[in-house]
Motif scaffolding. Sequence first.
Motif: not given
Length: 120
Positions: A32-33, A40-41, A84-86
């Motif tokens: 999930q992360l 994001g990246s 940060a969410l992950g």
Amino acid sequence: MNPTRSLILFAALNGALAVALGAFAAHGAEPQLKTLLTTGSHYQLVHAVFGFGCALWTGGGRLARIAGWLGSVGGLIFSLSLAALGVLSLPVLGAITPIGGVLMIAGWLCVAFAAFRSDK
């Protein structure tokens, strides 16, 4: 430091961080992360290059540099909020992500406007 150099420096550091986050996603993150970091990246790296290109576009003037900052900062906010969410598992951080998205869109629209204006 002049505005163009500042944007190039920011874009370069932004790009380095994007590669680091992408590498972590590929080699050390849980599924999930991994998805959040990869997304994001990807956006962060694209907008680091965007900022670099805007800094080097001599015909775009001040508006191109503004676009570069909008896109680069937007990519950073978008990417870091997803990370940060992950990592922290705080759903409230998801409310920050659209701010980055809006800044990236605004950057692209500024480039379009700069291109339109420079065609005089």
